[in-house]
Design an enzyme around this catalytic site. Structure first.
Site, PDB file in Angstrom:
ATOM      1  N   SER A 124      26.627  28.412 -28.203  1.00 30.36           N
ATOM      2  CA  SER A 124      27.523  27.742 -27.256  1.00 30.36           C
ATOM      3  C   SER A 124      28.656  28.669 -26.854  1.00 30.36           C
ATOM      4  CB  SER A 124      28.088  26.499 -27.960  1.00 30.36           C
ATOM      5  OG  SER A 124      29.233  26.043 -27.303  1.00 30.36           O
ATOM      6  N   TYR A 149      32.676  22.394 -35.355  1.00 26.96           N
ATOM      7  CA  TYR A 149      31.447  22.582 -34.571  1.00 26.96           C
ATOM      8  C   TYR A 149      31.341  24.024 -34.063  1.00 26.96           C
ATOM      9  CZ  TYR A 149      28.281  22.617 -30.601  1.00 26.96           C
ATOM     10  OH  TYR A 149      27.269  22.952 -29.719  1.00 26.96           O
ATOM     11  N   LYS A 153      28.570  27.339 -34.931  1.00 28.65           N
ATOM     12  CA  LYS A 153      27.792  28.184 -34.006  1.00 28.65           C
ATOM     13  C   LYS A 153      28.065  29.655 -34.286  1.00 28.65           C
ATOM     14  CE  LYS A 153      25.589  24.932 -32.016  1.00 28.65           C
ATOM     15  NZ  LYS A 153      24.161  24.754 -32.259  1.00 28.65           N
TER      16      LYS A 153
HETATM   17  N1  NAD Z   1      24.641  19.597 -24.766  1.00 33.32           N
HETATM   18  C1  NAD Z   1      25.628  20.480 -24.797  1.00 33.32           C
HETATM   19  O1  NAD Z   1      26.650  20.293 -24.129  1.00 33.32           O
HETATM   20  C2  NAD Z   1      25.503  21.734 -25.621  1.00 33.32           C
HETATM   21  C3  NAD Z   1      26.318  22.837 -25.321  1.00 33.32           C
HETATM   22  C4  NAD Z   1      26.220  23.984 -26.103  1.00 33.32           C
HETATM   23  C5  NAD Z   1      25.304  24.031 -27.155  1.00 33.32           C
HETATM   24  N2  NAD Z   1      24.536  22.954 -27.431  1.00 33.32           N
HETATM   25  C6  NAD Z   1      23.601  23.018 -28.555  1.00 33.32           C
HETATM   26  O2  NAD Z   1      22.285  22.792 -28.081  1.00 33.32           O
HETATM   27  C7  NAD Z   1      21.516  22.103 -29.060  1.00 33.32           C
HETATM   28  C8  NAD Z   1      20.879  20.884 -28.446  1.00 33.32           C
HETATM   29  O3  NAD Z   1      21.904  20.069 -27.900  1.00 33.32           O
HETATM   30  P1  NAD Z   1      21.550  18.703 -27.180  1.00 33.32           P
HETATM   31  O4  NAD Z   1      22.591  18.471 -26.174  1.00 33.32           O
HETATM   32  O5  NAD Z   1      20.125  18.676 -26.781  1.00 33.32           O
HETATM   33  O6  NAD Z   1      21.791  17.703 -28.389  1.00 33.32           O
HETATM   34  P2  NAD Z   1      21.030  16.357 -28.712  1.00 33.32           P
HETATM   35  O7  NAD Z   1      21.821  15.668 -29.779  1.00 33.32           O
HETATM   36  O8  NAD Z   1      20.688  15.612 -27.490  1.00 33.32           O
HETATM   37  O9  NAD Z   1      19.660  16.908 -29.328  1.00 33.32           O
HETATM   38  C9  NAD Z   1      19.568  17.362 -30.653  1.00 33.32           C
HETATM   39  C10 NAD Z   1      18.326  16.719 -31.246  1.00 33.32           C
HETATM   40  O10 NAD Z   1      18.195  17.208 -32.571  1.00 33.32           O
HETATM   41  C11 NAD Z   1      17.853  16.135 -33.408  1.00 33.32           C
HETATM   42  N3  NAD Z   1      18.321  16.515 -34.745  1.00 33.32           N
HETATM   43  C12 NAD Z   1      19.593  16.838 -35.134  1.00 33.32           C
HETATM   44  N4  NAD Z   1      19.607  17.192 -36.427  1.00 33.32           N
HETATM   45  C13 NAD Z   1      18.331  17.088 -36.873  1.00 33.32           C
HETATM   46  C14 NAD Z   1      17.698  17.315 -38.112  1.00 33.32           C
HETATM   47  N5  NAD Z   1      18.391  17.727 -39.183  1.00 33.32           N
HETATM   48  N6  NAD Z   1      16.372  17.121 -38.217  1.00 33.32           N
HETATM   49  C15 NAD Z   1      15.640  16.713 -37.145  1.00 33.32           C
HETATM   50  N7  NAD Z   1      16.186  16.480 -35.925  1.00 33.32           N
HETATM   51  C16 NAD Z   1      17.517  16.662 -35.801  1.00 33.32           C
HETATM   52  C17 NAD Z   1      18.517  14.908 -32.837  1.00 33.32           C
HETATM   53  O11 NAD Z   1      17.864  13.723 -33.174  1.00 33.32           O
HETATM   54  C18 NAD Z   1      18.425  15.205 -31.335  1.00 33.32           C
HETATM   55  O12 NAD Z   1      17.247  14.648 -30.778  1.00 33.32           O
HETATM   56  C19 NAD Z   1      22.472  21.832 -30.221  1.00 33.32           C
HETATM   57  O13 NAD Z   1      22.301  22.852 -31.173  1.00 33.32           O
HETATM   58  C20 NAD Z   1      23.830  21.924 -29.582  1.00 33.32           C
HETATM   59  O14 NAD Z   1      24.828  22.303 -30.502  1.00 33.32           O
HETATM   60  C21 NAD Z   1      24.607  21.818 -26.680  1.00 33.32           C
END
Ligand code: NAD
Length: 337
Positions: A124, A149, A153
């Site tokens: 991120s 958080y 990362k």
């Molecule tokens: N969406 C954003 O704004 C954003 C920005 C920067 C980075 N990210 C990173 O991108 C990644 C995905 O983000 P997202 O927006 O799709 O999040 P999200 O919460 O929609 O998706 C994450 C998925 O992972 C699953 N999950 C979490 N921990 C788990 C575990 N221990 N075992 C099995 N499943 C698990 C959740 O059920 C969920 O479906 C994350 O690592 C997040 O930190 C997201």
């Protein structure tokens, strides 16, 4: 070619699954639905027109994950699974250290026994903290994290870099996402916050549809043109395509890319654009600044454009229209609290 997507039922993972199929890959989704719902898997299948391989498992469950990898024999893995709410991480840091770092280490202990050719990590732009120079490129120094958080990362990047130095056959790619928004143009998948959304766009769409009373814009006294924070909003499908291109153009070292459109938009501009493109009025107010928010950040994306030939295809307007269509679809077909 099979690619494991941990957290593949989530916002970014579900869109990436679809883009992988479009390019001839076979996604293998592992998710335990802690932040998603099973109908997302059904809807991925509606989009791709066939079944998708799905395993319900916590990525911290080493026996299950090991069995999945042994049976599926994937060529690569994209690690999306993590907790992602900055504010929640301030209130409950151990949850974030446990899932984002503890379970990452458990996953790597499993992977250590297999030969993957690619590993992609969801990082991120929060790793840049409050940068002294904008736009940020991949050489912009990592600053002390603003939140647990953000720290997970930074630590995740370091753990992976150290670990994959010992696994020369695997190409590690770290993608530093800016602000993913929008939804699939089919309106079948999109962002699915469970509870009160911590991201701007789902809060905006939920306010517009009447699920929330009011949207609060945190701070209008920043040193920006209209006083609100500036971010780099990227359509989720463009972000998903960056993963496919990372797999296709696998380079063996030094693969850290910013994934953003390279343009900053203020929170107020985004809200105004949403109202205009969808012909709506949103009930919003200005509130206090929120801790952990940097005033302004957007990407220098020249590296990913040059090395992976990636270009964003969707505009901010497209993203906000797709996000609204997704909210309408959610209201009409699904009960999500
Ligand atoms: N969406 C954003 O704004 C954003 C920005 C920067 C980075 N990210 C990173 O991108 C990644 C995905 O983000 P997202 O927006 O799709 O999040 P999200 O919460 O929609 O998706 C994450 C998925 O992972 C699953 N999950 C979490 N921990 C788990 C575990 N221990 N075992 C099995 N499943 C698990 C959740 O059920 C969920 O479906 C994350 O690592 C997040 O930190 C997201």
């Amino acid at each position: 070619m099979k690619i494991i997507l941990t957290g593949g039922a989530g916002f970014l993972g579900s869109h990436t699954a679809v883009e992988l199929v479009n390019e001839g890959y076979e996604p293998i989704i592992i998710d335990d639905f802690r932040n998603s719902k099973s109908f997302i898997i059904d809807n991925i299948e509606k989009i791709i027109g066939r079944k998708v391989i799905f395993h319900c498992a916590d990525i911290g469950d080493q026996n299950k994950v090991s069995t999945i990898i042994k049976n599926e024999k994937p060529a690569g893995l994209i690690h999306f699974a993590a907790d992602k709410a900055v504010n929640e991480s301030v209130l409950n840091p151990l949850k974030y250290y446990h899932n984002n770092i503890g379970n990452l280490i458990k996953l790597l202990e499993v992977i250590n026994n297999f030969n993957l050719s690619s590993f992609i990590f969801s990082s991120s732009c929060t790793v840049y903290g409050e940068p002294s120079c904008i736009p940020v490129n991949e050489k912009t120094p990592i600053q002390p994290a603003f939140s647990p958080y953000g720290y997970t990362k930074q630590v995740g990047e370091k753990i992976l870099t150290d670990f994959f130095k010992t696994k020369k056959q695997t190409s590690l790619t770290i993608l530093r996402y800016f602000n993913p928004i929008g939804a699939h143009p089919s309106s079948l998948i999109g962002e699915l916050p469970l509870g009160i959304p911590s991201n701007l766009v789902p809060h905006l769409t939920q306010t517009a549809i009447g699920k929330r009373k009011q949207l609060t814009i945190f701070g209008n006294d920043y040193n920006t043109a209209d006083g609100t924070c500036i971010r780099d909003y990227i359509h989720v499908v463009d972000l998903a395509r960056a993963h496919v291109l990372s797999l296709k153009n696998k380079i063996m070292s030094n693969n850290v890319y910013n994934v953003g459109v390279g343009k900053g938009s203020s929170v107020l501009e985004l809200v105004n654009c949403f109202e205009e493109i969808n012909n709506l009025n949103v009930n919003y107010q200005f509130g206090d600044r929120r801790s952990g928010d940097v005033p302004e950040i957007y990407a220098d994306n020249s590296l990913i454009k040059k090395k992976l030939n990636w270009e964003p295809k969707f505009s901010l307007k497209d993203a906000l229209q797709h996000a609204w269509n997704w909210e309408l679809e959610l209201k009409s077909k699904y009960k999500v609290d």
